[in-house]
Structures are given as C-alpha cells and as structure tokens.
Write a protein that holds these residues in place. Structure first.
Motif, PDB file in Angstrom:
ATOM      1  N   LYS A 192      22.236  11.470 -50.099  1.00  0.00           N
ATOM      2  CA  LYS A 192      21.363  10.958 -51.152  1.00  0.00           C
ATOM      3  C   LYS A 192      21.005  12.092 -52.089  1.00  0.00           C
ATOM      4  CE  LYS A 192      19.141   6.959 -49.335  1.00  0.00           C
ATOM      5  NZ  LYS A 192      17.875   6.256 -49.219  1.00  0.00           N
ATOM      6  N   VAL A 193      20.829  11.737 -53.332  1.00  0.00           N
ATOM      7  CA  VAL A 193      20.412  12.676 -54.356  1.00  0.00           C
ATOM      8  C   VAL A 193      18.915  12.482 -54.555  1.00  0.00           C
ATOM      9  CG1 VAL A 193      20.708  13.348 -56.764  1.00  0.00           C
ATOM     10  CG2 VAL A 193      22.659  12.542 -55.441  1.00  0.00           C
ATOM     11  N   PRO A 194      18.198  13.581 -54.645  1.00  0.00           N
ATOM     12  CA  PRO A 194      16.756  13.428 -54.875  1.00  0.00           C
ATOM     13  C   PRO A 194      16.489  12.680 -56.177  1.00  0.00           C
ATOM     14  CG  PRO A 194      17.320  15.723 -54.393  1.00  0.00           C
ATOM     15  CD  PRO A 194      18.592  14.984 -54.497  1.00  0.00           C
ATOM     16  N   ASP A 195      15.373  11.998 -56.200  1.00  0.00           N
ATOM     17  CA  ASP A 195      15.010  11.214 -57.384  1.00  0.00           C
ATOM     18  C   ASP A 195      14.800  12.140 -58.577  1.00  0.00           C
ATOM     19  OD1 ASP A 195      15.133   8.893 -55.947  1.00  0.00           O
ATOM     20  OD2 ASP A 195      13.008   8.942 -55.374  1.00  0.00           O
ATOM     21  N   GLY A 196      15.370  11.780 -59.732  1.00  0.00           N
ATOM     22  CA  GLY A 196      15.198  12.535 -60.961  1.00  0.00           C
ATOM     23  C   GLY A 196      16.058  13.800 -61.024  1.00  0.00           C
ATOM     24  N   TYR A 197      17.041  13.939 -60.159  1.00  0.00           N
ATOM     25  CA  TYR A 197      17.861  15.166 -60.117  1.00  0.00           C
ATOM     26  C   TYR A 197      18.700  15.315 -61.377  1.00  0.00           C
ATOM     27  CZ  TYR A 197      21.228  18.633 -58.489  1.00  0.00           C
ATOM     28  OH  TYR A 197      22.010  19.744 -58.367  1.00  0.00           O
ATOM     29  N   PHE A 198      19.294  14.227 -61.849  1.00  0.00           N
ATOM     30  CA  PHE A 198      20.182  14.302 -63.000  1.00  0.00           C
ATOM     31  C   PHE A 198      19.447  14.119 -64.341  1.00  0.00           C
ATOM     32  CE2 PHE A 198      23.276  13.141 -59.676  1.00  0.00           C
ATOM     33  CZ  PHE A 198      24.149  14.195 -59.839  1.00  0.00           C
ATOM     34  N   ASP A 199      18.140  13.971 -64.320  1.00  0.00           N
ATOM     35  CA  ASP A 199      17.406  13.784 -65.573  1.00  0.00           C
ATOM     36  C   ASP A 199      17.480  15.029 -66.456  1.00  0.00           C
ATOM     37  OD1 ASP A 199      16.776  11.280 -64.745  1.00  0.00           O
ATOM     38  OD2 ASP A 199      14.755  11.795 -64.040  1.00  0.00           O
ATOM     39  N   ASN A 200      17.244  16.182 -65.901  1.00  0.00           N
ATOM     40  CA  ASN A 200      17.259  17.430 -66.662  1.00  0.00           C
ATOM     41  C   ASN A 200      18.356  18.366 -66.138  1.00  0.00           C
ATOM     42  OD1 ASN A 200      15.017  16.645 -68.156  1.00  0.00           O
ATOM     43  ND2 ASN A 200      13.624  17.377 -66.566  1.00  0.00           N
ATOM     44  N   PHE A 201      19.411  17.802 -65.654  1.00  0.00           N
ATOM     45  CA  PHE A 201      20.471  18.618 -65.017  1.00  0.00           C
ATOM     46  C   PHE A 201      21.125  19.576 -66.011  1.00  0.00           C
ATOM     47  CE2 PHE A 201      24.912  19.231 -63.691  1.00  0.00           C
ATOM     48  CZ  PHE A 201      24.691  19.836 -62.470  1.00  0.00           C
ATOM     49  N   THR A 202      21.493  19.106 -67.198  1.00  0.00           N
ATOM     50  CA  THR A 202      22.188  19.960 -68.162  1.00  0.00           C
ATOM     51  C   THR A 202      21.297  21.081 -68.672  1.00  0.00           C
ATOM     52  OG1 THR A 202      21.638  18.425 -69.932  1.00  0.00           O
ATOM     53  CG2 THR A 202      23.793  18.170 -68.907  1.00  0.00           C
TER      54      THR A 202
END
Length: 120
Positions: free
Chosen positions: A19-29
């Motif tokens: 599982k990926v933590p919640d909100g991980y890809f929100d500010n990834f870049t």
C-alpha cells in the motif's frame, strides 16, 4: 457458490500487501525535484574525438610513406643480364627442365618428337 467465493471464504478476502501512504503522490514531483542537486546549464563541447581521428590518420599516412620508401630503398637493384643467343646452339639457352615441362604439357613422347622431325 463460485470458486472465487469459496476461496475468499476459506482463505479470507484477498488484500493488497503493498500500500502507498495516503497523499504520497500529491506532491511527489516537487519533493523529488527538491532532492535533486542543482546542475549548471552550460554544455561543454568536446572536440577530442575529431582531433584524435585526424592524429590516427596522419600517423597511418606517415607509416605508409616510410614503409613504401623503405621497400624501394632496400630492394636489391639487380640489373638484368642480356642473354646472348647463338644460332649454332639455340637449345643451349634453355635448360633441360624447361624443355621437359613443355613436352609434358604438350603430351608428346619421344616417338611423337621423332615423327615430327622426320616429317619436316
């Protein structure tokens, strides 16, 4: 009851272990770009391969010139000796091995040679 339902009952419902933590890809870049080191934008052009290629070509040309000049310089200069033919002994100029090779090539034996000489 289908096989899938039976397996879910027997083994439990399938769950994703990753599982990926919640909100991980929100500010990834933005986070990734912040972690990268700063790079200069100036690009340096390299001309070494071109220069190296010309150096190899020049070295090959120099080696070729020296090889050819050494070949002609050290070649034995043997002047051909003129052959003096005598009408009295024309067969003396040629070696016996040459005549034997010519007769073998023409497939002539002694009998054929005598017949040719006799007919003339």
């Amino acid at each position: 009851m289908t096989n899938e339902e039976y397996l879910n009952q027997r083994l439990g419902s399938p769950r994703n272990a990753f599982k990926v933590p919640d909100g991980y890809f929100d500010n990834f870049t933005q986070d990734l770009m912040a972690k990268l080191p700063e790079q200069s934008t100036a690009i340096r052009l390299q001309r070494k391969p071109v220069v190296r290629m010309w150096m190899y070509a020049a070295a090959s040309a120099v080696i070729a010139v020296f090889t050819v000049s050494a070949y002609f310089l050290f070649q034995e200069q043997e002047a051909p000796q003129p052959q003096q033919f005598s009408e009295a002994t024309p067969a003396a100029v040629y070696s016996d091995s040459y005549i034997d090779e010519a007769m073998n090539y023409a497939m002539m034996d002694n009998h054929d040679i005598y017949a040719a000489l006799y007919s003339e």
